[in-house]
Write a protein that holds these residues in place. Sequence first.
Motif, short mmCIF file in Angstrom:
data_model
loop_
_atom_site.label_atom_id
_atom_site.label_comp_id
_atom_site.label_asym_id
_atom_site.label_seq_id
_atom_site.Cartn_x
_atom_site.Cartn_y
_atom_site.Cartn_z
N ARG A 107 2.14 -20.56 -29.42
CA ARG A 107 2.15 -21.99 -29.14
C ARG A 107 3.10 -22.34 -28.00
O ARG A 107 2.86 -23.29 -27.25
CB ARG A 107 2.60 -22.77 -30.39
N LEU A 108 4.16 -21.59 -27.83
CA LEU A 108 5.16 -21.91 -26.80
C LEU A 108 5.28 -20.85 -25.71
O LEU A 108 6.01 -21.05 -24.75
CB LEU A 108 6.53 -22.09 -27.46
N PHE A 109 4.58 -19.73 -25.83
CA PHE A 109 4.71 -18.65 -24.87
C PHE A 109 3.36 -18.39 -24.24
O PHE A 109 2.42 -17.97 -24.91
CB PHE A 109 5.25 -17.38 -25.56
N PHE A 110 3.25 -18.67 -22.93
CA PHE A 110 1.99 -18.49 -22.23
C PHE A 110 2.20 -17.57 -21.03
O PHE A 110 2.36 -18.03 -19.90
CB PHE A 110 1.46 -19.84 -21.73
N PRO A 111 2.20 -16.27 -21.25
CA PRO A 111 2.38 -15.37 -20.11
C PRO A 111 1.10 -15.29 -19.28
O PRO A 111 -0.01 -15.49 -19.81
CB PRO A 111 2.68 -14.02 -20.76
N ARG A 112 1.23 -15.04 -18.00
CA ARG A 112 0.05 -14.87 -17.16
C ARG A 112 -0.50 -13.48 -17.39
O ARG A 112 0.21 -12.49 -17.33
CB ARG A 112 0.42 -15.04 -15.69
N ARG A 113 -1.76 -13.44 -17.62
CA ARG A 113 -2.39 -12.15 -17.83
C ARG A 113 -2.72 -11.47 -16.51
O ARG A 113 -2.43 -10.33 -16.28
CB ARG A 113 -3.68 -12.32 -18.65
N LYS A 114 -3.35 -12.21 -15.60
CA LYS A 114 -3.68 -11.68 -14.28
C LYS A 114 -3.53 -12.80 -13.26
O LYS A 114 -3.80 -13.96 -13.56
CB LYS A 114 -5.12 -11.17 -14.23
N THR A 115 -3.12 -12.42 -12.07
CA THR A 115 -3.05 -13.36 -10.98
C THR A 115 -3.97 -12.86 -9.87
O THR A 115 -4.56 -11.78 -9.97
CB THR A 115 -1.62 -13.47 -10.42
N GLU A 116 -4.09 -13.65 -8.81
CA GLU A 116 -4.97 -13.23 -7.71
C GLU A 116 -4.45 -11.95 -7.06
O GLU A 116 -5.22 -11.09 -6.65
CB GLU A 116 -5.06 -14.35 -6.68
N VAL A 117 -3.16 -11.81 -7.00
CA VAL A 117 -2.58 -10.61 -6.38
C VAL A 117 -2.87 -9.38 -7.21
O VAL A 117 -3.28 -8.33 -6.69
CB VAL A 117 -1.05 -10.79 -6.19
N THR A 118 -2.71 -9.49 -8.54
CA THR A 118 -2.97 -8.32 -9.37
C THR A 118 -4.46 -8.00 -9.41
O THR A 118 -4.83 -6.82 -9.48
CB THR A 118 -2.46 -8.55 -10.80
N LYS A 119 -5.31 -9.00 -9.36
CA LYS A 119 -6.75 -8.74 -9.30
C LYS A 119 -7.10 -8.01 -8.01
O LYS A 119 -7.91 -7.07 -8.01
CB LYS A 119 -7.54 -10.04 -9.39
#
Length: 131
Positions: A107-119
């Motif tokens: 509910r309070l932790f939203f990590p980024r799974r993938k970004t444009e750079v990692t893709k």
Amino acid sequence: MAARSGKEPPDAVLLNQLMCERVRKELRCQKLHTEYGVNPLQRVHTIAKKPMSWHDNIEEPADAKFLSVIHDAALEPTKKYSEPQTESQEIGWNTTPLIHMDRTDCRLFFPRRKTEVTKLNCSYGKRGGTV
């Protein structure tokens, strides 16, 4: 060309007057500093002594006041002062989080799974090529 623009080139007397005025202004603003001290706001870099020299290995008594000034200069601003001294320090002065961060609570932790750079990096890694 100077005659067409209406200005004559400065002669030697005028240049001398300008130089004298400039020197007077500089001398009026200069101040000779003869007393020097340690800047408490800047870190001091020490140079290692030569291990085989006899004069560097003589033990000297440590000056407690000097050592306290050096240690106080190396502290971070939150330990030196009770309140921020500049507007920029106000932004990051309180670094303790308001609530405990539970990384298992979605509910309070939203990590980024993938970004444009990692893709982009993944796509280059799959093909095996480089840019």
